[in-house]
Design an enzyme around this catalytic site. Structure first.
Site, PDB file in Angstrom:
ATOM      1  N   ASP A  19      25.842  41.087  58.769  1.00  0.00           N
ATOM      2  CA  ASP A  19      27.020  41.847  59.173  1.00  0.00           C
ATOM      3  C   ASP A  19      28.301  41.035  59.024  1.00  0.00           C
ATOM      4  O   ASP A  19      29.396  41.568  59.176  1.00  0.00           O
ATOM      5  CB  ASP A  19      26.868  42.286  60.635  1.00  0.00           C
ATOM      6  CG  ASP A  19      26.567  43.767  60.744  1.00  0.00           C
ATOM      7  OD1 ASP A  19      26.592  44.450  59.708  1.00  0.00           O
ATOM      8  OD2 ASP A  19      26.312  44.238  61.866  1.00  0.00           O
ATOM      9  N   ASP A  29      19.332  48.963  72.355  1.00  0.00           N
ATOM     10  CA  ASP A  29      17.877  48.943  72.498  1.00  0.00           C
ATOM     11  C   ASP A  29      17.375  49.925  73.557  1.00  0.00           C
ATOM     12  O   ASP A  29      16.461  50.715  73.283  1.00  0.00           O
ATOM     13  CB  ASP A  29      17.380  47.522  72.777  1.00  0.00           C
ATOM     14  CG  ASP A  29      18.270  46.753  73.736  1.00  0.00           C
ATOM     15  OD1 ASP A  29      19.187  47.366  74.309  1.00  0.00           O
ATOM     16  OD2 ASP A  29      18.043  45.544  73.920  1.00  0.00           O
TER      17      ASP A  29
HETATM   18  O1  LIG Z   1      27.696  43.545  64.982  1.00  0.00           O
HETATM   19  C1  LIG Z   1      26.628  42.980  65.199  1.00  0.00           C
HETATM   20  C2  LIG Z   1      26.363  42.304  66.404  1.00  0.00           C
HETATM   21  C3  LIG Z   1      25.133  41.685  66.577  1.00  0.00           C
HETATM   22  N1  LIG Z   1      24.189  41.727  65.611  1.00  0.00           N
HETATM   23  C4  LIG Z   1      22.876  41.049  65.827  1.00  0.00           C
HETATM   24  O2  LIG Z   1      22.313  41.398  67.054  1.00  0.00           O
HETATM   25  C5  LIG Z   1      21.394  40.412  67.457  1.00  0.00           C
HETATM   26  C6  LIG Z   1      21.442  40.157  68.957  1.00  0.00           C
HETATM   27  O3  LIG Z   1      22.562  39.453  69.333  1.00  0.00           O
HETATM   28  P1  LIG Z   1      22.560  38.279  70.443  1.00  0.00           P
HETATM   29  O4  LIG Z   1      23.949  37.813  70.579  1.00  0.00           O
HETATM   30  O5  LIG Z   1      21.502  37.293  70.160  1.00  0.00           O
HETATM   31  O6  LIG Z   1      22.240  39.073  71.763  1.00  0.00           O
HETATM   32  P2  LIG Z   1      21.158  38.798  72.896  1.00  0.00           P
HETATM   33  O7  LIG Z   1      21.786  39.140  74.194  1.00  0.00           O
HETATM   34  O8  LIG Z   1      20.540  37.473  72.795  1.00  0.00           O
HETATM   35  O9  LIG Z   1      20.144  39.926  72.450  1.00  0.00           O
HETATM   36  C7  LIG Z   1      19.431  40.846  73.227  1.00  0.00           C
HETATM   37  O10 LIG Z   1      20.177  41.981  73.633  1.00  0.00           O
HETATM   38  C8  LIG Z   1      20.762  42.750  72.574  1.00  0.00           C
HETATM   39  C9  LIG Z   1      21.410  43.977  73.196  1.00  0.00           C
HETATM   40  O11 LIG Z   1      22.558  43.651  73.883  1.00  0.00           O
HETATM   41  C10 LIG Z   1      19.712  43.186  71.576  1.00  0.00           C
HETATM   42  O12 LIG Z   1      20.331  43.816  70.500  1.00  0.00           O
HETATM   43  C11 LIG Z   1      18.955  41.976  71.096  1.00  0.00           C
HETATM   44  O13 LIG Z   1      17.970  42.362  70.180  1.00  0.00           O
HETATM   45  C12 LIG Z   1      18.336  41.261  72.273  1.00  0.00           C
HETATM   46  O14 LIG Z   1      17.618  40.118  71.840  1.00  0.00           O
HETATM   47  C13 LIG Z   1      21.687  39.182  66.614  1.00  0.00           C
HETATM   48  O15 LIG Z   1      20.633  38.993  65.703  1.00  0.00           O
HETATM   49  C14 LIG Z   1      22.961  39.562  65.886  1.00  0.00           C
HETATM   50  O16 LIG Z   1      23.015  38.994  64.634  1.00  0.00           O
HETATM   51  C15 LIG Z   1      24.438  42.389  64.429  1.00  0.00           C
HETATM   52  O17 LIG Z   1      23.613  42.426  63.533  1.00  0.00           O
HETATM   53  N2  LIG Z   1      25.650  43.009  64.246  1.00  0.00           N
END
Ligand SMILES: O=c1ccn([C@@H]2O[C@H](COP(=O)(O)OP(=O)(O)O[C@H]3O[C@H](CO)[C@@H](O)[C@H](O)[C@H]3O)[C@@H](O)[C@H]2O)c(=O)[nH]1
Ligand SMILES: [Mn+2]
Length: 899
Positions: A211, A599
């Site tokens: 992204d 999610d």
């Molecule tokens: O515009 C965006 C924003 C985020 N992501 C991806 O979303 C994922 C999750 O982001 P992260 O910052 O790691 O969030 P976490 O809080 O660690 O993630 C948890 O919570 C999120 C919901 O808030 C879920 O989407 C994730 O799968 C879950 O692991 C990453 O792989 C990002 O690359 C995108 O692809 N596009």
């Protein structure tokens, strides 16, 4: 030029199937023809209630020629209910707690505190709220279960000797957005673990969504595909775990133990060297990516990188590894690896991660169209190379598999400090709540480490189960009867019977999936029914005939005939930014939009459609990820999650009101309600945490002088709360420290992140201020938990700090007061002190976080918090709403005189 066409060849990866295509006019006539043919074929099937073409995974055609191997016929998984010696006392205590709670409120409501009516009323309101939220949290944990899988049976059934494997295809999605916060090395490790997974290579395809349209990610992926040619055969040859090199090599190896083969030692050493070199190359890429050249990035062949403007760039697709592409160093095929960066243009909403996932759903449908999808965050590598097989034990189960929309694995983490100060591991959630849900309709989807059925993502209802004819048996409970009945049924049935039943079921499902088509015919009675239905499907799925055709293939697959160029052009078309306009993407189809916690929403929709999900906890954790280990990042993560919940709360998908009469079971609904309502608990929580300080400062209390009866109730309540906690830990296999951390962080997160989330959520609803997705930084390889002590200022720290200070001040004032007033005042003080200490204990990890390593609180926070605390105290002395005027006014000056 709106769409740029980009065909490039990079000298770095010379022999690869390189194809970075832009949008152009596409000739897909023959594919259309095929689609139409297939469709009219299906229509006939419906009309005649006849046979269904093509083999199915339902196991029946398989059964017919399966050798009489009992093992191969056994179910692929089993439910293990929690031992009744553990679960029965637990349920009993819950009931008792409910009864005690009744007595408690009876007492509380009938015994107001007359000289502090306001205090009393506030506390009772808070207590009622806590009790209600406890009920919503507790009852979904009534029927917890665990599960067991049989990988050998899966193999016996679908991988018979001398035949090609019949395991289903799986498309794997990896999402990444910011190569600075999500280091390419971490993404590379995830990708490598996927490419080396223990599954037939031609049945796995890995799609990486970028992204951030970063050339760094692109080039890192190109390096990764090169390294995979050596890494994958090494993993498979020696059957190593985990198959993410960084984590594999960081595990200590004892070469002297277990008669390690010398060849292995040699090759491992060589591999380690290769990996070090790979790391150097990646780090060099990262280093050069630090400062952007003025004219933007240029690729190796001199053309500008199309993604130079992150908010305004064309869609990009590159196939790095593929079927007819390169093989590994031993000449074996490798899984497909595809880089995808969807088109972004100003003025188009891109819907964050959910949008990225939907783009991948479409690209993969065009290129490989596997019937199952796995989605992982970029830091979430496969830690157990059999993970995909574990999931297939549920998905490909002939009896229960068809109703399963997804198999969720628990999130496990690396690199968290030993004490898990900020409860990053979330064990209580993953080992208690989720097991509870699995006994109802299935776990919620947590965004990563989850394998989906593609059809379930297309917004269809779950297949309707035909009720089995009621059986009589000698065990009396009804549920037991149907259970035994279905088991007996299975064994006693002849092959013919089975076949018949299955055909019937197949037919009914087919009808279901094509419901829209039938409707189309009835409504218009047109002469060309397939046209109409195609229009309907295009309205739902968007203007791509190729994609629409692919949705009709329940078992996946793509036609072999057409050229890969055509497919790639179509793939670029389906990731264009306007593709989803006026379609049902994000509303009914795919990942659902409208919340930063896409999610919860996505899983919720599926459960509303009557699907069930499955929770799978293999002994060796299937996936592992990283978690933010410093306080500020953690609070921001929790803020985002809570904000997502608030967004859902205010949306049309709020589980309190949405989806009645659908397939959602009521206890499952309870849990979803709990997961969107919890941020609201922050208000009573903050109030309740302020109360002890107020009580200590004013000398009043929230309960009148306590009788024996009352103290018995209080003690009983306390004991029942502790007992439910302990029994829950017992059946969930959670340690007391994890449980206590969870309690602490519930308060810390509650009084800061959840509270802020409420405001941001309200701002969004009332003022339309957009919410953004702040990506959590994934730790680099600096290790040693230096991150834990990093301190970043954020306003999220203000409320808990203030609470801490006023409670500490309260304790000091209270004790000073008691010393002044002599022996008698210690008795009533006791309760208040306990109350205050309870708050301080819960906030203790927060206090540690504030001090950081330097044992020094940053001055900003001190100033803010002292300011707030003193304003509150001053206000308190002036207004003092809870204390009746004629009573003795407290001597607040004791505090000021002291310093
Ligand atoms: O515009 C965006 C924003 C985020 N992501 C991806 O979303 C994922 C999750 O982001 P992260 O910052 O790691 O969030 P976490 O809080 O660690 O993630 C948890 O919570 C999120 C919901 O808030 C879920 O989407 C994730 O799968 C879950 O692991 C990453 O792989 C990002 O690359 C995108 O692809 N596009
Ligand atoms: Mn994450």
């Amino acid at each position: 030029m709106y769409f740029r066409v980009l065909v490039q060849s990079r000298p770095m990866v010379p022999e690869k199937d390189i194809a970075l295509y832009g949008y152009g006019s596409v000739a897909w006539k023959d594919r259309m023809e095929e689609w139409k043919k297939r469709q009219s074929g299906k229509l006939q099937v419906i009309k005649h209630q006849g046979d269904i073409d093509g083999g199915d995974l339902d196991g029946n055609e398989l059964d017919a020629d399966l050798p009489m191997m009992d093992e191969g016929r056994q179910p692929l998984s089993r439910k293990l209910p929690i031992a009744s010696s553990k679960i029965s006392p637990y349920r009993l205590i819950i009931i008792l707690r409910l009864v005690v709670l009744g007595f408690f409120f009876h007492y509380r409501v009938l015994h107001p505190v007359h000289d502090a009516f306001g205090l009393w009323l506030t506390s009772v309101i808070c207590e009622i709220w806590f009790a209600v939220s406890w009920i919503f949290d507790q009852f979904p944990k009534w029927y917890p279960i665990e599960r067991e899988t049989y990988l050998d049976r899966l193999s016996l059934r679908y991988e018979r000797e001398g035949r090609p494997s019949e395991l289903a295809d799986i498309d794997v999605f990896v999402s990444t957005v910011d190569p600075m916060k999500e280091p390419p090395l971490i993404t590379a490790n995830t990708v490598l673990s996927i490419l080396a997974v223990d599954y037939p290579v031609d049945k796995v395809a890995c799609y990486v969504s970028d992204d951030g349209a970063a050339m760094l990610t692109f080039e890192a992926l190109s390096e990764t595909s090169e390294f995979a040619r050596k890494w994958v055969p090494f993993c498979k040859k020696f059957n190593i775990e985990p198959r993410a090199p960084e984590w594999y090599f960081s595990e200590k190896m004892d070469y002297l133990k277990n008669k390690v083969h010398p060849a292995f030692v040699r090759e491992r050493r060589a591999m380690k060297r290769e990996y070090e070199e790979f790391k150097v190359r990646i780090n060099r890429l990262v280093a050069t990516a630090q400062k952007v050249p003025e004219e933007g990035w240029t690729m190796q062949d001199g053309t500008p990188w199309p993604g130079n403007n992150v908010r305004d760039h064309p869609g990009m697709i590159q196939v790095f590894l593929g079927h007819d592409g390169v093989c590994d160093v031993e000449g074996n095929e490798l899984p497909r690896l595809v880089y995808v960066s969807r088109e972004k243009r100003p003025g188009f909403e891109h819907h964050k991660k959910a949008g990225a996932m939907n783009a991948l759903v479409r690209v993969s449908a065009v290129l490989s169209n596997a019937p199952f999808l796995l989605n992982v965050d970029c830091d979430h590598y496969i830690n157990n190379s059999k993970a995909l097989r574990e999931a297939m034990c549920f998905m490909m189960d002939p009896t229960s598999g068809k109703k399963v929309c997804y198999v969720q694995f628990p999130q496990r983490f690396d690199g968290i400090d030993r004490h898990d100060r900020y409860s990053n591991r979330n064990v209580v959630f993953f080992d208690i709540n989720m097991k509870g849900l699995d006994g109802l309709q299935g776990p919620i989807y947590v965004g990563t480490g989850c394998i989906f059925r593609r059809q379930a993502l297309y917004g269809y209802d779950a297949p309707v189960k035909k009720k089995p004819p009621s059986k009589t048996c000698n065990c009396w409970p009804k549920w037991c009867c149907s259970y035994c009945g279905s088991r007996k049924n299975k064994k006693g049935k002849t092959k013919k019977d089975k076949k018949k039943k299955v055909k019937h079921r197949e037919a009914s499902k087919q009808i279901f999936a094509l419901e829209t088509i039938e409707e189309g015919i009835e409504e218009t009675n047109s002469e060309n029914p397939s046209r109409v239905s195609q229009e309907k499907l295009e309205k739902k799925f968007g203007q791509s005939p190729v994609f629409v055709a692919s949705t009709l293939l329940e078992d996946g697959g793509v036609p072999k005939a057409a050229s890969s160029t055509t497919f790639l052009e179509e793939a670029v078309h389906v990731i264009s930014c306007g593709y989803e306009d006026k379609t049902e993407w994000g509303k009914e189809v795919g990942w659902i939009y409208g919340s930063v916690t896409e999610d919860i929403l996505t899983g919720f929709k599926m459960h509303c459609h009557g699907w069930r999900s499955v929770y799978c906890i293999p002994k060796r954790p299937a996936f592992k990820g990283s978690a933010p280990i410093n306080l500020s990042d953690r609070l921001h993560q929790v803020l985002r999650w809570a904000l997502g919940s608030v967004e859902i709360f205010f949306s049309k998908h709020c589980p309190i009101w949405y989806g009645y009469g659908g397939g959602l079971k009521s206890l499952e609904r309870f849990s979803y309600i709990n997961s969107v309502v919890y941020p609201w608990t922050s208000i009573p929580l903050i109030v309740y945490c302020t109360l002890p300080a107020i009580c200590l400062l004013t000398g009043k209390f929230i309960v009148p002088e306590i009788s024996n009866y009352a103290s018995i109730i209080f003690i009983a309540l306390f004991i029942s709360i502790a007992a439910t906690g302990i029994l829950e830990m017992q059946w969930g296999g959670v340690g007391i420290d994890d449980w206590w951390r969870n309690e602490q962080f519930w308060v810390i997160g509650g009084v800061s992140s959840h509270f802020f989330a409420l405001f941001q959520g309200l701002l969004k609803v009332l003022a339309g201020v957009n919410t953004n997705f702040t990506v959590t930084s994934k730790g680099g390889d600096d290790g040693e938990f230096s991150e834990l002590y990093i301190f970043k200022w954020t306003s999220l720290l203000i409320p808990p700090t203030t609470l801490l200070i006023i409670n500490v001040v309260g304790v000091v004032v209270g004790v000073a007061d008691a010393i002044n007033n002599g022996y008698d005042s210690w008795g009533p003080l006791f309760g208040k002190l306990l109350f205050a200490v309870w708050v301080i204990l819960h906030l203790y990890p927060f206090l540690k976080g504030l001090f950081g390593k330097q044992e020094k609180i940053p001055t900003v926070i001190i100033i803010w918090s002292i300011l707030l605390a003193s304003i509150l105290t001053l206000l308190w002395v002036r207004i003092n709403p809870f204390v009746s005027r004629d009573g003795p006014v407290l001597e607040i000056c004791g505090l000021n005189c002291d310093d």
